[in-house]
Design an enzyme around this catalytic site. Structure first.
Site, PDB file in Angstrom:
ATOM      1  N   ARG A  49     -11.545  -0.002 -12.904  1.00 40.23           N
ATOM      2  CA  ARG A  49     -10.479  -0.550 -12.039  1.00 40.23           C
ATOM      3  C   ARG A  49     -10.417   0.216 -10.721  1.00 40.23           C
ATOM      4  O   ARG A  49     -10.260  -0.370  -9.654  1.00 40.23           O
ATOM      5  CB  ARG A  49      -9.114  -0.504 -12.759  1.00 40.23           C
ATOM      6  CG  ARG A  49      -8.992  -1.526 -13.869  1.00 40.23           C
ATOM      7  CD  ARG A  49      -7.553  -1.718 -14.320  1.00 40.23           C
ATOM      8  NE  ARG A  49      -7.024  -0.598 -15.073  1.00 40.23           N
ATOM      9  CZ  ARG A  49      -7.216  -0.409 -16.386  1.00 40.23           C
ATOM     10  NH1 ARG A  49      -7.935  -1.262 -17.086  1.00 40.23           N
ATOM     11  NH2 ARG A  49      -6.699   0.643 -16.998  1.00 40.23           N
TER      12      ARG A  49
ATOM     13  N   HIS B  97      -0.775   3.842  -2.323  1.00 37.40           N
ATOM     14  CA  HIS B  97      -1.393   4.782  -1.378  1.00 37.40           C
ATOM     15  C   HIS B  97      -1.427   4.159   0.007  1.00 37.40           C
ATOM     16  O   HIS B  97      -2.072   4.678   0.914  1.00 37.40           O
ATOM     17  CB  HIS B  97      -2.812   5.132  -1.827  1.00 37.40           C
ATOM     18  CG  HIS B  97      -2.907   5.392  -3.290  1.00 37.40           C
ATOM     19  ND1 HIS B  97      -3.209   4.404  -4.199  1.00 37.40           N
ATOM     20  CD2 HIS B  97      -2.684   6.508  -4.000  1.00 37.40           C
ATOM     21  CE1 HIS B  97      -3.179   4.906  -5.414  1.00 37.40           C
ATOM     22  NE2 HIS B  97      -2.862   6.180  -5.333  1.00 37.40           N
TER      23      HIS B  97
ATOM     24  N   ASP C 250       2.955   1.178 -18.612  1.00 41.93           N
ATOM     25  CA  ASP C 250       2.099   0.588 -17.582  1.00 41.93           C
ATOM     26  C   ASP C 250       2.074  -0.932 -17.767  1.00 41.93           C
ATOM     27  O   ASP C 250       2.298  -1.424 -18.874  1.00 41.93           O
ATOM     28  CB  ASP C 250       0.656   1.091 -17.740  1.00 41.93           C
ATOM     29  CG  ASP C 250       0.480   2.558 -17.372  1.00 41.93           C
ATOM     30  OD1 ASP C 250       1.376   3.139 -16.738  1.00 41.93           O
ATOM     31  OD2 ASP C 250      -0.582   3.114 -17.727  1.00 41.93           O
TER      32      ASP C 250
ATOM     33  N   ARG D 195       8.407   0.783 -11.780  1.00 44.75           N
ATOM     34  CA  ARG D 195       7.359   1.363 -10.925  1.00 44.75           C
ATOM     35  C   ARG D 195       6.676   0.168 -10.263  1.00 44.75           C
ATOM     36  O   ARG D 195       6.098  -0.676 -10.955  1.00 44.75           O
ATOM     37  CB  ARG D 195       6.334   2.132 -11.758  1.00 44.75           C
ATOM     38  CG  ARG D 195       5.122   2.568 -10.922  1.00 44.75           C
ATOM     39  CD  ARG D 195       3.885   2.778 -11.761  1.00 44.75           C
ATOM     40  NE  ARG D 195       3.957   3.957 -12.590  1.00 44.75           N
ATOM     41  CZ  ARG D 195       3.297   4.058 -13.747  1.00 44.75           C
ATOM     42  NH1 ARG D 195       2.564   3.067 -14.186  1.00 44.75           N
ATOM     43  NH2 ARG D 195       3.394   5.151 -14.465  1.00 44.75           N
TER      44      ARG D 195
HETATM   45  P1  FDA Z   1      -4.437  -0.634  -1.397  1.00 39.84           P
HETATM   46  O1  FDA Z   1      -5.376  -1.143  -2.443  1.00 39.84           O
HETATM   47  O2  FDA Z   1      -4.129  -1.515  -0.259  1.00 39.84           O
HETATM   48  O3  FDA Z   1      -4.975   0.765  -0.906  1.00 39.84           O
HETATM   49  C1  FDA Z   1      -4.366   1.485   0.149  1.00 39.84           C
HETATM   50  C2  FDA Z   1      -5.253   2.682   0.458  1.00 39.84           C
HETATM   51  O4  FDA Z   1      -5.279   3.577  -0.658  1.00 39.84           O
HETATM   52  C3  FDA Z   1      -6.733   2.324   0.664  1.00 39.84           C
HETATM   53  O5  FDA Z   1      -6.964   1.976   1.988  1.00 39.84           O
HETATM   54  C4  FDA Z   1      -7.423   3.608   0.264  1.00 39.84           C
HETATM   55  O6  FDA Z   1      -7.389   4.533   1.306  1.00 39.84           O
HETATM   56  C5  FDA Z   1      -6.564   4.132  -0.843  1.00 39.84           C
HETATM   57  N1  FDA Z   1      -7.091   3.710  -2.160  1.00 39.84           N
HETATM   58  C6  FDA Z   1      -6.643   2.707  -2.930  1.00 39.84           C
HETATM   59  N2  FDA Z   1      -7.347   2.646  -4.081  1.00 39.84           N
HETATM   60  C7  FDA Z   1      -8.265   3.625  -4.010  1.00 39.84           C
HETATM   61  C8  FDA Z   1      -9.294   4.076  -4.893  1.00 39.84           C
HETATM   62  N3  FDA Z   1      -9.500   3.507  -6.070  1.00 39.84           N
HETATM   63  N4  FDA Z   1     -10.052   5.132  -4.513  1.00 39.84           N
HETATM   64  C9  FDA Z   1      -9.838   5.741  -3.319  1.00 39.84           C
HETATM   65  N5  FDA Z   1      -8.872   5.360  -2.455  1.00 39.84           N
HETATM   66  C10 FDA Z   1      -8.106   4.322  -2.791  1.00 39.84           C
HETATM   67  N6  FDA Z   1      -1.764  -1.125 -11.611  1.00 39.84           N
HETATM   68  C11 FDA Z   1      -1.439  -1.953 -12.636  1.00 39.84           C
HETATM   69  O7  FDA Z   1      -1.902  -3.094 -12.646  1.00 39.84           O
HETATM   70  N7  FDA Z   1      -0.623  -1.527 -13.637  1.00 39.84           N
HETATM   71  C12 FDA Z   1      -0.065  -0.279 -13.649  1.00 39.84           C
HETATM   72  O8  FDA Z   1       0.688   0.060 -14.557  1.00 39.84           O
HETATM   73  C13 FDA Z   1      -0.391   0.597 -12.584  1.00 39.84           C
HETATM   74  N8  FDA Z   1       0.102   1.863 -12.527  1.00 39.84           N
HETATM   75  C14 FDA Z   1      -0.068   2.631 -11.396  1.00 39.84           C
HETATM   76  C15 FDA Z   1       0.568   3.846 -11.273  1.00 39.84           C
HETATM   77  C16 FDA Z   1       0.494   4.546 -10.073  1.00 39.84           C
HETATM   78  C17 FDA Z   1       1.211   5.864  -9.949  1.00 39.84           C
HETATM   79  C18 FDA Z   1      -0.245   4.011  -8.968  1.00 39.84           C
HETATM   80  C19 FDA Z   1      -0.289   4.707  -7.656  1.00 39.84           C
HETATM   81  C20 FDA Z   1      -0.923   2.838  -9.136  1.00 39.84           C
HETATM   82  C21 FDA Z   1      -0.870   2.142 -10.330  1.00 39.84           C
HETATM   83  N9  FDA Z   1      -1.559   0.943 -10.493  1.00 39.84           N
HETATM   84  C22 FDA Z   1      -1.249   0.134 -11.562  1.00 39.84           C
HETATM   85  C23 FDA Z   1      -2.669   0.587  -9.575  1.00 39.84           C
HETATM   86  C24 FDA Z   1      -2.222  -0.341  -8.464  1.00 39.84           C
HETATM   87  O9  FDA Z   1      -1.924  -1.611  -8.985  1.00 39.84           O
HETATM   88  C25 FDA Z   1      -3.332  -0.500  -7.392  1.00 39.84           C
HETATM   89  O10 FDA Z   1      -4.468  -1.057  -7.991  1.00 39.84           O
HETATM   90  C26 FDA Z   1      -3.724   0.796  -6.707  1.00 39.84           C
HETATM   91  O11 FDA Z   1      -2.630   1.623  -6.508  1.00 39.84           O
HETATM   92  C27 FDA Z   1      -4.361   0.523  -5.339  1.00 39.84           C
HETATM   93  O12 FDA Z   1      -3.459  -0.163  -4.528  1.00 39.84           O
HETATM   94  P2  FDA Z   1      -2.625   0.527  -3.323  1.00 39.84           P
HETATM   95  O13 FDA Z   1      -1.186   0.189  -3.555  1.00 39.84           O
HETATM   96  O14 FDA Z   1      -2.915   1.943  -3.232  1.00 39.84           O
HETATM   97  O15 FDA Z   1      -3.028  -0.277  -2.046  1.00 39.84           O
END
Ligand code: FDA
Length: 282
Positions: free
Chosen positions: A264, A203, A110, A160
């Site tokens: 977070r 997401h 990560d 990733r």
């Molecule tokens: P965005 O924040 O724009 O969200 C898009 C949509 O997703 C939102 O509108 C909502 O519907 C849904 N959503 C997002 N977060 C949500 C929550 N907490 N609860 C409910 N719904 C939510 N970060 C990092 O810094 N280091 C890492 O190693 C990782 N590893 C990692 C692995 C995997 C498999 C994922 C999916 C994510 C990570 N992350 C991470 C976290 C990433 O950086 C980020 O903070 C989250 O994925 C939220 O961002 P989105 O890309 O989903 O977009």
């Protein structure tokens, strides 16, 4: 407050025990979704704690083997002792990667806050020279990530791609979400075209749709990349993508040290903050 947070955490975390993570992975597998299991923990302060993390990961790998669940592992370098020394974190991570390698399982490192970025990239590059089954997460909020993605593509290291879950200053990170998303779109296409089995970890439905269109237009095989999401977020979309024939991997965290992870998840979505505040002040 902690009691309520623990209720909130239930949605995002498999449980305190390794066995609970295995069960969640098994349930995901029934929907043709694979997993990556993470033992929660970060910023350990002494060597003994880091060694205990290694022992837990070795047991996790053994359980994955024994149960046959379709899962890789994810880990954090500060859980392996990066705050103590880079050498210690590398040695501990290598022990885990070697064990995972015996089962042909992948281990993803990560990405943590920006003060660890360079050391994380350097460590993964060194480990990858000896072990092919290691990859890393890269955050599109950081201005440096374009260069990191270029290097990792050149080295054939799997990335990733994530937006980034840590608060960072504007001199090193894009302050506007619009720019983070634009950076995501650019790096995602770069990785889909030239990367080694990239993981599109978001997401964000707009970006997922863009990825789907892009692979279609460019004749990229669905088996050459994967979508990744976090446990408890967009569950229906996870299943829909798997039904459509994409590889979908869900990040399954477990363990008693869930507070930092949950904070977070709370901060990245304002609805979550309102939800908690409503229950705390009700
Ligand atoms: P965005 O924040 O724009 O969200 C898009 C949509 O997703 C939102 O509108 C909502 O519907 C849904 N959503 C997002 N977060 C949500 C929550 N907490 N609860 C409910 N719904 C939510 N970060 C990092 O810094 N280091 C890492 O190693 C990782 N590893 C990692 C692995 C995997 C498999 C994922 C999916 C994510 C990570 N992350 C991470 C976290 C990433 O950086 C980020 O903070 C989250 O994925 C939220 O961002 P989105 O890309 O989903 O977009």
């Amino acid at each position: 407050m902690k009691g309520f947070l623990s209720y909130f955490a239930g949605r995002y975390i498999a449980g305190d025990e390794r066995g609970e993570a295995i069960e969640v992975a098994r349930e995901l597998n029934t929907h043709s979704i694979v997993a990556t299991i993470d033992n929660l923990g970060e910023n350990v302060k002494d060597e003994k704690e880091a060694e205990e993390s290694v022992v837990e990961y070795l047991a996790l790998i053994n359980d994955i083997k024994e149960t046959g669940v379709q899962s890789t592992i994810s880990l954090k370098l500060t859980h392996m002792g990066l705050d103590i020394s880079e050498e210690l974190a590398e040695k501990n991570t290598e022990t885990i990667i070697k064990e995972a390698g015996k089962l042909k399982k992948f281990a993803r490192v990560d990405m943590e806050g920006s003060r660890y970025t360079q050391r994380t990239v350097d460590t993964v590059v060194r480990l990858h020279e000896k072990h092919e089954n290691v990859g890393v997460a890269i955050q599109t909020c950081l201005r440096r990530s374009r260069a990191d993605v270029k290097l990792l593509i050149e080295k054939g290291i799997s990335v990733r791609l994530v937006k980034g879950a840590y608060k960072e200053p504007p001199d090193i990170a894009y302050p506007d979400k619009k720019d983070v998303d634009e950076s995501y779109s650019t790096l995602m296409k770069e990785l889909l075209l030239k990367g080694n089995r990239p993981a599109i970890a978001t997401h964000d439905e707009r970006l997922i749709e863009e990825a789907r269109r892009f692979v279609e237009e460019n004749g990229i095989s669905r088996s050459g990349f994967e979508f990744q999401m976090l446990l408890g977020i967009r569950r229906t979309l996870q299943k829909e993508l798997a039904r459509d024939g994409y590889i979908v991997r869900v990040y399954v965290p477990y363990g008693p040290n869930w507070m930092a992870y949950i904070m977070r998840r709370l901060k990245e979505r304002k609805e979550n903050v309102y939800f908690v505040m409503r229950h705390v002040f009700d």
